[in-house]
Design a protein around this motif. Structure first.
Motif, short mmCIF file in Angstrom:
data_model
loop_
_atom_site.label_atom_id
_atom_site.label_comp_id
_atom_site.label_asym_id
_atom_site.label_seq_id
_atom_site.Cartn_x
_atom_site.Cartn_y
_atom_site.Cartn_z
N LEU A 112 -4.72 -66.81 -2.45
CA LEU A 112 -4.34 -68.20 -2.73
C LEU A 112 -3.66 -68.32 -4.10
O LEU A 112 -2.70 -69.06 -4.26
CB LEU A 112 -5.55 -69.11 -2.65
CG LEU A 112 -6.13 -69.33 -1.25
CD1 LEU A 112 -7.41 -70.14 -1.32
CD2 LEU A 112 -5.13 -70.00 -0.34
N PHE A 113 -4.15 -67.55 -5.08
CA PHE A 113 -3.54 -67.60 -6.41
C PHE A 113 -2.12 -67.03 -6.37
O PHE A 113 -1.22 -67.54 -7.04
CB PHE A 113 -4.39 -66.86 -7.43
CG PHE A 113 -4.02 -67.18 -8.85
CD1 PHE A 113 -4.33 -68.41 -9.40
CD2 PHE A 113 -3.33 -66.26 -9.62
CE1 PHE A 113 -3.95 -68.72 -10.70
CE2 PHE A 113 -2.96 -66.56 -10.91
CZ PHE A 113 -3.27 -67.79 -11.46
N GLU A 114 -1.89 -65.99 -5.58
CA GLU A 114 -0.53 -65.45 -5.43
C GLU A 114 0.41 -66.50 -4.83
O GLU A 114 1.56 -66.62 -5.26
CB GLU A 114 -0.55 -64.22 -4.51
CG GLU A 114 -1.12 -62.99 -5.11
CD GLU A 114 -1.21 -61.85 -4.11
OE1 GLU A 114 -0.44 -61.87 -3.11
OE2 GLU A 114 -2.04 -60.97 -4.31
N VAL A 115 -0.08 -67.25 -3.85
CA VAL A 115 0.75 -68.29 -3.23
C VAL A 115 1.05 -69.39 -4.23
O VAL A 115 2.17 -69.89 -4.31
CB VAL A 115 0.06 -68.85 -1.96
CG1 VAL A 115 0.84 -70.03 -1.40
CG2 VAL A 115 -0.11 -67.78 -0.92
N VAL A 116 0.06 -69.76 -5.06
CA VAL A 116 0.27 -70.79 -6.08
C VAL A 116 1.33 -70.31 -7.08
O VAL A 116 2.20 -71.08 -7.49
CB VAL A 116 -1.05 -71.14 -6.81
CG1 VAL A 116 -0.78 -72.01 -8.02
CG2 VAL A 116 -1.99 -71.85 -5.88
N GLN A 117 1.28 -69.05 -7.45
CA GLN A 117 2.26 -68.52 -8.41
C GLN A 117 3.68 -68.58 -7.85
O GLN A 117 4.63 -68.81 -8.59
CB GLN A 117 1.92 -67.08 -8.78
CG GLN A 117 0.74 -66.97 -9.70
CD GLN A 117 0.39 -65.52 -9.98
OE1 GLN A 117 0.67 -64.64 -9.20
NE2 GLN A 117 -0.26 -65.30 -11.12
N LYS A 118 3.84 -68.39 -6.57
CA LYS A 118 5.16 -68.45 -5.95
C LYS A 118 5.66 -69.89 -5.78
O LYS A 118 6.83 -70.12 -5.60
CB LYS A 118 5.14 -67.75 -4.59
CG LYS A 118 4.94 -66.27 -4.70
CD LYS A 118 4.85 -65.65 -3.33
CE LYS A 118 4.49 -64.18 -3.43
NZ LYS A 118 4.26 -63.59 -2.13
N HIS A 119 4.73 -70.85 -5.83
CA HIS A 119 5.08 -72.25 -5.63
C HIS A 119 5.47 -72.86 -6.97
O HIS A 119 4.63 -73.26 -7.76
CB HIS A 119 3.89 -72.99 -5.00
CG HIS A 119 4.20 -74.37 -4.53
ND1 HIS A 119 5.41 -74.73 -3.99
CD2 HIS A 119 3.46 -75.48 -4.54
CE1 HIS A 119 5.38 -76.00 -3.68
NE2 HIS A 119 4.21 -76.48 -4.01
N GLU A 120 6.75 -72.93 -7.26
CA GLU A 120 7.25 -73.32 -8.57
C GLU A 120 6.90 -74.76 -8.94
O GLU A 120 6.74 -75.08 -10.10
CB GLU A 120 8.76 -73.13 -8.63
CG GLU A 120 9.16 -71.69 -8.54
CD GLU A 120 10.43 -71.49 -7.77
OE1 GLU A 120 11.09 -72.49 -7.43
OE2 GLU A 120 10.74 -70.34 -7.47
N TYR A 121 6.78 -75.63 -7.95
CA TYR A 121 6.51 -77.04 -8.24
C TYR A 121 5.23 -77.18 -9.06
O TYR A 121 5.19 -77.87 -10.06
CB TYR A 121 6.39 -77.83 -6.94
CG TYR A 121 5.90 -79.25 -7.14
CD1 TYR A 121 6.77 -80.23 -7.59
CD2 TYR A 121 4.59 -79.58 -6.92
CE1 TYR A 121 6.34 -81.52 -7.80
CE2 TYR A 121 4.15 -80.87 -7.12
CZ TYR A 121 5.03 -81.83 -7.56
OH TYR A 121 4.59 -83.10 -7.77
N ALA A 122 4.20 -76.50 -8.64
CA ALA A 122 2.91 -76.66 -9.31
C ALA A 122 2.74 -75.67 -10.45
O ALA A 122 2.31 -76.04 -11.54
CB ALA A 122 1.79 -76.49 -8.30
N TYR A 123 3.07 -74.42 -10.23
CA TYR A 123 2.70 -73.38 -11.20
C TYR A 123 3.57 -73.39 -12.44
O TYR A 123 3.06 -73.44 -13.56
CB TYR A 123 2.76 -72.02 -10.51
CG TYR A 123 2.15 -70.91 -11.33
CD1 TYR A 123 0.77 -70.82 -11.48
CD2 TYR A 123 2.95 -69.96 -11.95
CE1 TYR A 123 0.21 -69.81 -12.23
CE2 TYR A 123 2.40 -68.94 -12.70
CZ TYR A 123 1.02 -68.87 -12.84
OH TYR A 123 0.45 -67.87 -13.57
N GLU A 124 4.87 -73.35 -12.28
CA GLU A 124 5.75 -73.25 -13.44
C GLU A 124 5.93 -74.59 -14.14
O GLU A 124 5.87 -74.67 -15.37
CB GLU A 124 7.10 -72.70 -13.02
CG GLU A 124 7.03 -71.23 -12.65
CD GLU A 124 8.37 -70.69 -12.19
OE1 GLU A 124 9.38 -71.41 -12.32
OE2 GLU A 124 8.39 -69.56 -11.70
#
Length: 180
Positions: A112-124
């Motif tokens: 799940l953390f890997e998916v969050v990292q790829k999701h630029e809206y939330a992570y970056e």
């Protein structure tokens, strides 16, 4: 709706291909023997079964019944590209930002953390490097500095798993304003 779809689909897939095959092989009153080969009989039966199966999957997809044609398509996409997950789509409303994904992998904290990292809206955009993901009951809760940022809902299917990130829109917007 799902039970009605299952009953109608089972009826169409089991009953109609047999009736059409008998009609084509033995005539209307079953007094003729038009197709004498068993291989041809089973070939015709298999053809009609596949036609009705595809029709029922399309009907389920049009009725928005879960686990129908769209999941089957995503299953083959996941298998062909060796991807971990495929994003189905995102939607936003006043209360939440929802991102839906399909995967064949086992869902755990690191995945799940890997998916969050790829999701630029939330992570970056919101600087979520300190995000903590913990499982509570049937949901995965997303924490940031002891504050709940959202949760992940997991729906397990037969071949594929669907999971949705549901972010609290107000908290994400507050984080974004801090880092702009």
């Amino acid at each position: 709706m799902k039970i009605c779809y299952i009953v109608v689909s089972a009826f169409l897939i089991i009953f109609y291909p047999r009736q059409l095959t008998h009609l084509m092989c033995f005539g209307r009153h079953r007094d003729k023997n038009i197709v004498k080969s068993k291989a041809a009989y089973w070939g015709i039966y298999l053809f009609w079964t596949i036609i009705f199966l595809i029709g029922c999957l399309m009907m389920g997809s049009a009725m928005k019944v879960n686990s129908t044609m769209d999941k089957l398509v995503y299953y083959f996409i996941l298998g062909s590209d060796n991807r971990d997950c495929v994003e189905l789509g995102s939607e936003e409303n006043d209360e939440a930002c929802i991102s839906t994904y399909y995967t064949r992998k086992e869902i755990n904290e690191s995945f799940l953390f890997e998916v969050v990292q790829k999701h630029e809206y939330a992570y970056e955009m919101c600087q979520l490097q300190e995000l903590i993901i913990k499982k509570q009951d049937e949901r995965w809760i997303l924490y940031l500095n002891d504050e709940v940022m959202g949760y992940v809902e997991v729906k397990k299917g037969f071949l594929i798993k669907e999971f949705c990130f549901v972010w609290d829109r107000q908290k994400i917007d507050q984080r974004r304003q801090l880092y702009e």
